[in-house]
Design an enzyme around this catalytic site. Structure first.
Site, PDB file in Angstrom:
ATOM      1  N   GLU A  76     -11.999  18.513   9.839  1.00  0.00           N
ATOM      2  CA  GLU A  76     -11.436  19.627  10.602  1.00  0.00           C
ATOM      3  C   GLU A  76     -11.732  20.954   9.915  1.00  0.00           C
ATOM      4  O   GLU A  76     -11.913  21.981  10.576  1.00  0.00           O
ATOM      5  CB  GLU A  76      -9.925  19.452  10.789  1.00  0.00           C
ATOM      6  CG  GLU A  76      -9.321  20.431  11.787  1.00  0.00           C
ATOM      7  CD  GLU A  76      -7.906  20.061  12.178  1.00  0.00           C
ATOM      8  OE1 GLU A  76      -7.733  19.165  13.031  1.00  0.00           O
ATOM      9  OE2 GLU A  76      -6.960  20.657  11.628  1.00  0.00           O
ATOM     10  N   HIS A 115     -17.395  -7.104   1.563  1.00  0.00           N
ATOM     11  CA  HIS A 115     -17.560  -8.123   2.608  1.00  0.00           C
ATOM     12  C   HIS A 115     -17.639  -7.480   3.993  1.00  0.00           C
ATOM     13  O   HIS A 115     -17.546  -8.172   4.995  1.00  0.00           O
ATOM     14  CB  HIS A 115     -16.385  -9.100   2.546  1.00  0.00           C
ATOM     15  CG  HIS A 115     -16.216  -9.716   1.198  1.00  0.00           C
ATOM     16  ND1 HIS A 115     -16.950 -10.799   0.771  1.00  0.00           N
ATOM     17  CD2 HIS A 115     -15.434  -9.365   0.139  1.00  0.00           C
ATOM     18  CE1 HIS A 115     -16.605 -11.108  -0.474  1.00  0.00           C
ATOM     19  NE2 HIS A 115     -15.699 -10.251  -0.874  1.00  0.00           N
ATOM     20  N   LYS A 146      -7.266  20.575  23.326  1.00  0.00           N
ATOM     21  CA  LYS A 146      -5.911  20.668  23.881  1.00  0.00           C
ATOM     22  C   LYS A 146      -5.925  21.355  25.244  1.00  0.00           C
ATOM     23  O   LYS A 146      -5.245  20.935  26.185  1.00  0.00           O
ATOM     24  CB  LYS A 146      -5.003  21.435  22.919  1.00  0.00           C
ATOM     25  CG  LYS A 146      -4.696  20.694  21.628  1.00  0.00           C
ATOM     26  CD  LYS A 146      -3.823  21.552  20.728  1.00  0.00           C
ATOM     27  CE  LYS A 146      -3.524  20.858  19.414  1.00  0.00           C
ATOM     28  NZ  LYS A 146      -2.707  21.705  18.501  1.00  0.00           N
TER      29      LYS A 146
END
Length: 528
Positions: A322, A351, A455
């Protein structure tokens, strides 16, 4: 590079902080002295920029505010006596409130003490507290913490269901600077509704961490919540862990927040040194710049070799991405800056994706987080002369070596143990590295126009949804998607309208769809 030369390079570039017992090794990043010299003018500017930030310069032009999370761990640096007093009084209030909650002086109506904490927030209001809770949570805490960090209804139900039998003794912290963040507001309304369903007064369980004069503060005052803690406008969400946002939930869990602040202050102090060598944040910024060619061309893979640090990579995703992910530089040029961050933990990743790190696309650099202490107390030998912790250490060293041998570079941060002081230092180390790197690449690390754009786009979709529902009711009969889009005055948004009606139908929200679901254009939409 032969072994002797590499060993000398390791010693030349090893940083050690005696007070913290923290090491930083960037010897496995292949820059040379000429590269360091080339960046020297940029670093001189970066050190001045960081000093200006700490002095109170306006760093967020969108909101015309200062950036002062550094002052939280050293109030004497605050640019005004009023700010210093505010910081000191807030910390004292957190301590006093926590003591009263733990003693039962502050308690819920139907229980002698609060037993649990429910933290409702998103982004920086959740990631920091979650990381600290995972890293530093004690075995038998005075209060057990839970997090609600999304607007996912099923996720909300899962958290609340877990709390069901202890709801009456749960303290709810609602964290939102403005009070208007949709996800946090939704969480608050969902929790409030759940309390009311169980015959409990939500206000008698609620605490707000919010901006002074915000909608949230007004609501908390009008409803008579237990208390309100300030979320200062000069503290951004991704750098808010050392504010009430992070310190209040940590203190309630029994975590030593003064030690966290002290560790962060120690790291701040050493990273004010205006040289690259001897300044661990500058050394990180140098390495990031080299690895990504100053353009973020490689991803940052975080591999903490300790279970308790699992969420560090997730915390750093927001702090780094950000802050650094910007389309424009400070001169208005289109630059598309940023560094992608991902990671899990060692040795789990042995793994999982280390195979690709070793032999796949070389589009990354690794940061190993090494913890020297294995556990409290002695360890058994799982093989002659080797404990489980020895294996963990061996896997880290082996992976570091295997990567380097195949031209994949790495950084190693080593700490003696995972303690509040060291967690505070790690947070400060990366906060300041981000600030310095941002200056090196000429961007503003302290605004986030892309987040705000997302937003606004979401709000536009919800406005469109209201129009769709009204248009369907007005139509009184099934209509096509094309006609529906025309009715709401948005023929260019037919795809969005299709997604809206599909979601409403799936949740029995008064809309039905008929026709071939694989052929959206053929569907008939109606109000049910």
């Amino acid at each position: 590079m032969d072994t002797a030369t590499l060993w000398q390079r390791y010693q030349d570039w090893l940083y050690y902080h005696e007070g913290l017992g923290l090491y930083l090794d960037i010897s496995r990043v292949r820059f040379d002295d000429a590269f360091v010299d080339q960046l020297q003018p940029k670093f001189e500017k970066a050190f001045k920029d960081l000093a200006a930030l700490e002095g109170g310069a306006i760093a967020n032009p969108d909101e015309h505010r200062m950036v002062g999370h550094y002052w939280l761990r050293n109030p004497d640096l605050a640019p005004t006596p009023e700010l210093k007093q505010d910081i000191v009084e807030t910390l004292e209030k957190i301590h006093t409130f926590t003591q009263k909650v733990h003693s039962g002086e502050i308690h819920p109506p139907d229980a002698p003490k609060f037993t649990d904490v429910l933290s409702v927030g998103i982004g920086g209001s959740a990631l920091g507290p979650q990381f600290v809770a995972e890293a530093l949570g004690v075995i038998d805490p005075p209060m057990t913490i839970h997090f609600m960090d999304n607007t996912d209804p099923a996720g909300i139900d899962r958290v609340l269901t877990k709390l069901n039998d202890r709801l009456a003794s749960t303290l709810v912290i609602i964290t939102s600077k403005s009070g208007g963040t949709p996800e946090t507001r939704n969480g608050m309304l969902e929790v409030k509704h759940f309390y009311e369903q169980h015959g409990l007064n939500f206000a008698q369980h609620a605490v707000a961490v919010t901006g002074i004069g915000s909608k949230m503060e007004e609501l908390a005052k009008s409803e008579g919540w237990i208390d309100i803690f300030p979320m200062h406008d000069w503290v951004g969400g991704r750098t808010s862990e050392m504010s009430a946002v992070g310190l209040l939930p940590a203190a309630l869990q029994g975590i030593d927040i003064d030690a966290m602040l002290a560790g962060a202050k120690e790291m701040d102090d050493v990273t004010r040194q205006p040289t690259v060598k001897g300044n661990p944040s500058a050394m990180l910024a140098l390495s990031w710049y080299y690895e990504g060619n100053g353009k973020g061309e490689k991803d940052m893979v975080m591999l903490p070799y300790k279970d308790s640090l699992l969420l560090f990579s997730r915390y750093l995703q927001q702090l780094v991405m950000e802050s650094l992910g910007k389309e424009k530089d400070l001169d208005g040029n289109t630059v598309y800056q940023g560094i992608a961050v991902y990671g899990n933990k060692g040795s789990t990743d042995q793994h999982a994706y280390v195979q690709q790190l070793r032999e796949g696309v070389p589009n990354f650099f690794v940061t190993f987080i090494e913890v020297l202490g294995d556990r409290e107390g002695a360890s058994i030998e799982v093989e002659p002369g080797a404990t489980s912790g020895d294996f963990l250490s061996g896997l880290l060293q082996g992976t570091r070596q295997a990567l380097y041998e195949n031209d994949r570079n790495s950084i190693t941060v080593t700490v003696p143990n995972v303690t509040p002081r060291l967690v505070g230092a790690l947070i400060a180390l990366y906060e300041r590295a981000v600030s310095l790197y941002a200056s090196l690449v000429n961007i503003n690390a302290y605004h986030q126009p892309g987040v705000e754009a997302g937003k606004k786009a979401a709000a536009t979709v919800l406005d469109l949804q209201r129009g769709v529902v009204k248009a369907l009711k007005d139509a009184g009969q099934p209509i096509s998607l094309t006609d529906l889009a025309t009715k709401v005055g948005a023929p260019e948004k037919v795809e969005t309208i299709y997604m809206i009606v599909r979601h409403l139908t799936a949740n029995d929200r008064g809309v039905t769809i008929t026709g071939d679901l694989g052929q959206p254009a053929s569907l008939a939409i109606a109000a049910s």
